[in-house]
Design a protein around this motif. Structure first.
Motif, PDB file in Angstrom:
ATOM      1  N   CYS A  15      69.044 -41.406  39.889  1.00  0.00           N
ATOM      2  CA  CYS A  15      69.099 -41.213  38.397  1.00  0.00           C
ATOM      3  C   CYS A  15      67.646 -41.088  37.714  1.00  0.00           C
ATOM      4  CB  CYS A  15      69.998 -42.536  38.005  1.00  0.00           C
ATOM      5  SG  CYS A  15      71.045 -42.124  36.276  1.00  0.00           S
ATOM      6  N   ALA A  16      67.755 -40.800  36.331  1.00  0.00           N
ATOM      7  CA  ALA A  16      66.391 -40.829  35.487  1.00  0.00           C
ATOM      8  C   ALA A  16      66.709 -42.084  34.478  1.00  0.00           C
ATOM      9  CB  ALA A  16      66.148 -39.444  34.720  1.00  0.00           C
ATOM     10  N   TRP A  17      65.889 -42.869  34.279  1.00  0.00           N
ATOM     11  CA  TRP A  17      66.137 -43.759  33.485  1.00  0.00           C
ATOM     12  C   TRP A  17      65.230 -44.465  32.288  1.00  0.00           C
ATOM     13  CZ3 TRP A  17      70.633 -46.655  34.008  1.00  0.00           C
ATOM     14  CH2 TRP A  17      71.368 -46.511  35.239  1.00  0.00           C
ATOM     15  N   LEU A 104      62.249 -62.882  37.561  1.00  0.00           N
ATOM     16  CA  LEU A 104      61.767 -61.917  38.601  1.00  0.00           C
ATOM     17  C   LEU A 104      60.425 -61.356  38.233  1.00  0.00           C
ATOM     18  CD1 LEU A 104      64.732 -59.556  38.910  1.00  0.00           C
ATOM     19  CD2 LEU A 104      63.944 -61.073  40.581  1.00  0.00           C
ATOM     20  N   SER A 105      59.546 -61.354  39.163  1.00  0.00           N
ATOM     21  CA  SER A 105      58.138 -60.774  39.211  1.00  0.00           C
ATOM     22  C   SER A 105      58.240 -59.298  39.048  1.00  0.00           C
ATOM     23  CB  SER A 105      57.111 -61.185  40.339  1.00  0.00           C
ATOM     24  OG  SER A 105      57.604 -60.325  41.293  1.00  0.00           O
ATOM     25  N   ALA A 106      56.951 -58.791  38.360  1.00  0.00           N
ATOM     26  CA  ALA A 106      57.128 -57.253  37.966  1.00  0.00           C
ATOM     27  C   ALA A 106      57.657 -56.585  39.499  1.00  0.00           C
ATOM     28  CB  ALA A 106      56.028 -56.920  37.501  1.00  0.00           C
ATOM     29  N   PRO A 107      56.845 -56.837  40.603  1.00  0.00           N
ATOM     30  CA  PRO A 107      57.316 -55.945  41.853  1.00  0.00           C
ATOM     31  C   PRO A 107      58.695 -56.376  42.132  1.00  0.00           C
ATOM     32  CG  PRO A 107      55.079 -57.106  41.985  1.00  0.00           C
ATOM     33  CD  PRO A 107      55.875 -57.774  40.836  1.00  0.00           C
ATOM     34  N   GLN A 108      59.232 -57.776  41.937  1.00  0.00           N
ATOM     35  CA  GLN A 108      60.653 -57.985  42.143  1.00  0.00           C
ATOM     36  C   GLN A 108      61.509 -57.122  41.478  1.00  0.00           C
ATOM     37  OE1 GLN A 108      60.359 -62.101  41.884  1.00  0.00           O
ATOM     38  NE2 GLN A 108      60.560 -62.389  44.111  1.00  0.00           N
ATOM     39  N   PHE A 109      61.293 -57.207  40.067  1.00  0.00           N
ATOM     40  CA  PHE A 109      62.185 -56.307  39.116  1.00  0.00           C
ATOM     41  C   PHE A 109      62.105 -54.737  39.609  1.00  0.00           C
ATOM     42  CE2 PHE A 109      62.487 -53.389  35.657  1.00  0.00           C
ATOM     43  CZ  PHE A 109      63.563 -54.101  34.664  1.00  0.00           C
ATOM     44  N   VAL A 110      61.064 -54.150  40.035  1.00  0.00           N
ATOM     45  CA  VAL A 110      61.110 -52.810  40.459  1.00  0.00           C
ATOM     46  C   VAL A 110      61.836 -52.600  41.771  1.00  0.00           C
ATOM     47  CG1 VAL A 110      59.482 -51.067  41.538  1.00  0.00           C
ATOM     48  CG2 VAL A 110      58.852 -52.095  39.399  1.00  0.00           C
ATOM     49  N   GLN A 111      61.755 -53.488  42.593  1.00  0.00           N
ATOM     50  CA  GLN A 111      62.428 -53.430  43.946  1.00  0.00           C
ATOM     51  C   GLN A 111      64.010 -53.827  43.566  1.00  0.00           C
ATOM     52  OE1 GLN A 111      61.593 -52.605  47.303  1.00  0.00           O
ATOM     53  NE2 GLN A 111      63.492 -52.349  47.443  1.00  0.00           N
ATOM     54  N   GLN A 112      64.351 -54.734  42.968  1.00  0.00           N
ATOM     55  CA  GLN A 112      65.678 -55.190  42.951  1.00  0.00           C
ATOM     56  C   GLN A 112      66.596 -54.596  41.946  1.00  0.00           C
ATOM     57  OE1 GLN A 112      66.202 -59.551  42.873  1.00  0.00           O
ATOM     58  NE2 GLN A 112      64.308 -59.936  44.012  1.00  0.00           N
ATOM     59  N   VAL A 113      65.936 -54.154  40.926  1.00  0.00           N
ATOM     60  CA  VAL A 113      66.415 -53.648  39.805  1.00  0.00           C
ATOM     61  C   VAL A 113      66.577 -52.253  39.725  1.00  0.00           C
ATOM     62  CG1 VAL A 113      66.903 -53.309  37.232  1.00  0.00           C
ATOM     63  CG2 VAL A 113      66.466 -55.663  38.361  1.00  0.00           C
ATOM     64  N   LEU A 114      65.292 -51.462  39.688  1.00  0.00           N
ATOM     65  CA  LEU A 114      64.984 -50.099  39.691  1.00  0.00           C
ATOM     66  C   LEU A 114      65.331 -49.130  41.187  1.00  0.00           C
ATOM     67  CD1 LEU A 114      61.715 -49.593  37.546  1.00  0.00           C
ATOM     68  CD2 LEU A 114      64.062 -49.840  36.855  1.00  0.00           C
ATOM     69  N   THR A 120      66.364 -45.334  41.097  1.00  0.00           N
ATOM     70  CA  THR A 120      65.530 -44.621  40.203  1.00  0.00           C
ATOM     71  C   THR A 120      64.630 -43.723  40.869  1.00  0.00           C
ATOM     72  OG1 THR A 120      65.287 -46.421  38.597  1.00  0.00           O
ATOM     73  CG2 THR A 120      63.952 -45.002  38.549  1.00  0.00           C
ATOM     74  N   ARG A 121      64.682 -42.232  40.391  1.00  0.00           N
ATOM     75  CA  ARG A 121      63.728 -41.554  40.788  1.00  0.00           C
ATOM     76  C   ARG A 121      63.038 -41.205  39.666  1.00  0.00           C
ATOM     77  NH1 ARG A 121      65.421 -43.246  44.286  1.00  0.00           N
ATOM     78  NH2 ARG A 121      66.578 -42.373  46.344  1.00  0.00           N
ATOM     79  N   TYR A 122      63.254 -41.547  38.457  1.00  0.00           N
ATOM     80  CA  TYR A 122      62.175 -41.119  37.409  1.00  0.00           C
ATOM     81  C   TYR A 122      62.574 -42.254  36.389  1.00  0.00           C
ATOM     82  CZ  TYR A 122      60.029 -38.978  33.312  1.00  0.00           C
ATOM     83  OH  TYR A 122      59.424 -38.640  32.059  1.00  0.00           O
ATOM     84  N   VAL A 123      61.594 -42.792  35.744  1.00  0.00           N
ATOM     85  CA  VAL A 123      61.816 -43.649  34.634  1.00  0.00           C
ATOM     86  C   VAL A 123      60.765 -43.384  33.367  1.00  0.00           C
ATOM     87  CG1 VAL A 123      60.170 -45.393  35.624  1.00  0.00           C
ATOM     88  CG2 VAL A 123      61.837 -46.061  34.031  1.00  0.00           C
ATOM     89  N   LEU A 124      61.402 -43.510  32.226  1.00  0.00           N
ATOM     90  CA  LEU A 124      60.559 -42.915  31.080  1.00  0.00           C
ATOM     91  C   LEU A 124      60.258 -44.341  30.228  1.00  0.00           C
ATOM     92  CD1 LEU A 124      58.868 -40.965  29.101  1.00  0.00           C
ATOM     93  CD2 LEU A 124      61.369 -40.443  28.187  1.00  0.00           C
ATOM     94  N   VAL A 125      59.265 -44.709  30.054  1.00  0.00           N
ATOM     95  CA  VAL A 125      59.014 -45.835  29.087  1.00  0.00           C
ATOM     96  C   VAL A 125      58.002 -45.542  27.960  1.00  0.00           C
ATOM     97  CG1 VAL A 125      59.527 -47.425  30.898  1.00  0.00           C
ATOM     98  CG2 VAL A 125      57.175 -46.781  30.569  1.00  0.00           C
ATOM     99  N   ALA A 146      55.282 -47.545  41.392  1.00  0.00           N
ATOM    100  CA  ALA A 146      56.086 -46.073  41.494  1.00  0.00           C
ATOM    101  C   ALA A 146      55.479 -45.416  42.581  1.00  0.00           C
ATOM    102  CB  ALA A 146      56.146 -45.604  40.190  1.00  0.00           C
ATOM    103  N   ALA A 147      54.109 -45.237  42.799  1.00  0.00           N
ATOM    104  CA  ALA A 147      53.412 -44.406  43.707  1.00  0.00           C
ATOM    105  C   ALA A 147      53.582 -45.048  44.850  1.00  0.00           C
ATOM    106  CB  ALA A 147      51.878 -44.448  43.219  1.00  0.00           C
ATOM    107  N   GLN A 148      53.797 -46.618  45.069  1.00  0.00           N
ATOM    108  CA  GLN A 148      53.958 -47.070  46.423  1.00  0.00           C
ATOM    109  C   GLN A 148      55.509 -46.611  46.987  1.00  0.00           C
ATOM    110  OE1 GLN A 148      53.585 -51.381  45.764  1.00  0.00           O
ATOM    111  NE2 GLN A 148      51.131 -51.129  46.255  1.00  0.00           N
ATOM    112  N   HIS A 149      56.438 -46.707  45.892  1.00  0.00           N
ATOM    113  CA  HIS A 149      57.852 -46.622  46.164  1.00  0.00           C
ATOM    114  C   HIS A 149      58.622 -45.233  46.068  1.00  0.00           C
ATOM    115  CE1 HIS A 149      58.460 -50.890  46.873  1.00  0.00           C
ATOM    116  NE2 HIS A 149      57.753 -51.325  45.705  1.00  0.00           N
ATOM    117  N   GLY A 150      57.652 -44.463  45.633  1.00  0.00           N
ATOM    118  CA  GLY A 150      58.146 -42.767  45.723  1.00  0.00           C
ATOM    119  C   GLY A 150      58.868 -42.595  44.304  1.00  0.00           C
TER     120      GLY A 150
END
Length: 337
Positions: A15-17, A104-114, A120-125, A146-150
């Motif tokens: 999904c794009a979020w 949640l730390s920022a990296p944890q938020f990306v891993q666990q939530v996004l 997530t494949r695309y996120v707009l902020v 995002a670059a690390q996780h693709g």
């Protein structure tokens, strides 16, 4: 639009979020949703919105016993979801903002939530986006993760209306000032509140001014006072009904009454659709548009004085409609199109 409370039941679909509170769903938010739909279409992805309830600042205000930290609420959750659905959003996830999420730390938020939760494949902020515990994550960190996780990250610049940055803060300020024209410009639509009509103390009928009562669940609404309004939804395929409404806590009444001191939107219709009968409004889902602010809430010394005050408000509302008849008819026509 499908609505999910929490991450557990969200399907395993890429999904794009976009992420935020989106209070008011103003024209800046609308521009972001349009951009998100475009980006998602290019990638063949459905469109999702991640939002939070309660508002994170509500959570921290309660945690630290500092109610002034909580923002005034522009929209109810119902109205926010309806506005997002109208913008073509496919999925809305309402994430409960609690201690676990706040920690949640920022990296944890990306891993666990996004990633794990939202696929997530695309996120707009926005360019001022912050996330993670202590708001330690920013746009640069999100792009790095995002670059690390693709997955991909897009950035939305601020959107201006009448030379002002379209923001929830600007809408709150305009509502506080009673500048409904500025509110309409910032939102791209008249300001409205919807909900089920509930039973109240029924004092209005004793005073000769029965009301339709909507409970505003948040204790700190952005709008308060006495307003000229239009009521939609009382009768099928009927034009909106003109009225006058009180948004607030009714300072002339006992705070320990049946409403428990909660904020109400109490609307008196200037004419009542006869097909409804005397009790026909209860249980209906109505939408009340706040068109013009007459004045702030007042404290009356007696019920007789309160009755006289309501009578004057009704007269002032009728005068406003008489002077703004053409504009009101245009709005009604747009509603039917």
């Amino acid at each position: 639009m499908k609505i999910y409370r929490g991450l557990r039941r969200f399907p395993s679909v890429a999904c794009a979020w976009t992420i935020g509170n989106f209070d008011g769903v103003h024209r800046g938010h609308q521009a972001m949703m349009q951009r998100l739909r475009q980006e998602a279409a290019q990638r063949g992805l459905p469109v999702g919105v991640l939002t939070f309830e309660p508002h994170p600042r509500d959570y921290f205000a309660q945690l630290h016993h500092k109610p002034d930290l909580a923002p005034a609420r522009i929209t109810t959750l119902r109205d926010k979801m309806d506005a997002l659905a109208e913008l073509g959003i496919d999925h809305a996830v309402i994430l409960p903002f609690r201690a676990e999420l706040a920690a949640l730390s920022a990296p944890q938020f990306v891993q666990q939530v996004l990633l794990d939760g939202l696929h997530t494949r695309y996120v707009l902020v926005g360019d001022d986006f912050r996330f993670g515990a202590q708001r330690a994550g920013d746009l640069a960190m999100l792009q790095h993760l995002a670059a690390q996780h693709g997955f991909e990250v897009g950035c939305m610049q601020e959107h201006s209306v009448l030379g002002l940055r379209a923001s929830s803060t600007a809408v709150r300020q305009a509502l506080q000032q009673g500048d409904m024209a500025a509110v309409t410009a910032l939102l791209g639509r008249p300001y409205a509140i919807s909900g089920h009509v509930v039973h109240g103390r029924k004092l209005g009928r004793d005073l000769g001014f029965r009301t339709l009562n909507l409970r505003f669940s948040h204790w700190k609404p952005a709008a308060s006072g006495i307003f000229v309004v239009q009521v939609h939804g009382l009768a099928r395929n009927a034009p909106p009904v003109p009225g006058v409404a009180n948004m607030g806590v009714r300072p002339s009444l006992d705070a320990n009454d049946v409403n428990g001191g909660r904020v109400l939107l109490e609307t008196h219709c200037l004419h009542w659709p006869p097909e409804l009968g005397a009790e026909g409004g209860y249980g209906k889902i109505i939408r009340v548009e706040l068109l013009h602010k007459l004045h702030d809430e007042l404290t009356y010394a007696s019920l007789d004085a309160l009755q006289a005050g309501i009578r004057q408000d009704c007269a002032d509302a009728r005068n406003w409609f008489a002077q703004n008849h053409t504009q009101t008819r245009r709005q009604t026509t747009r509603d039917r199109i």
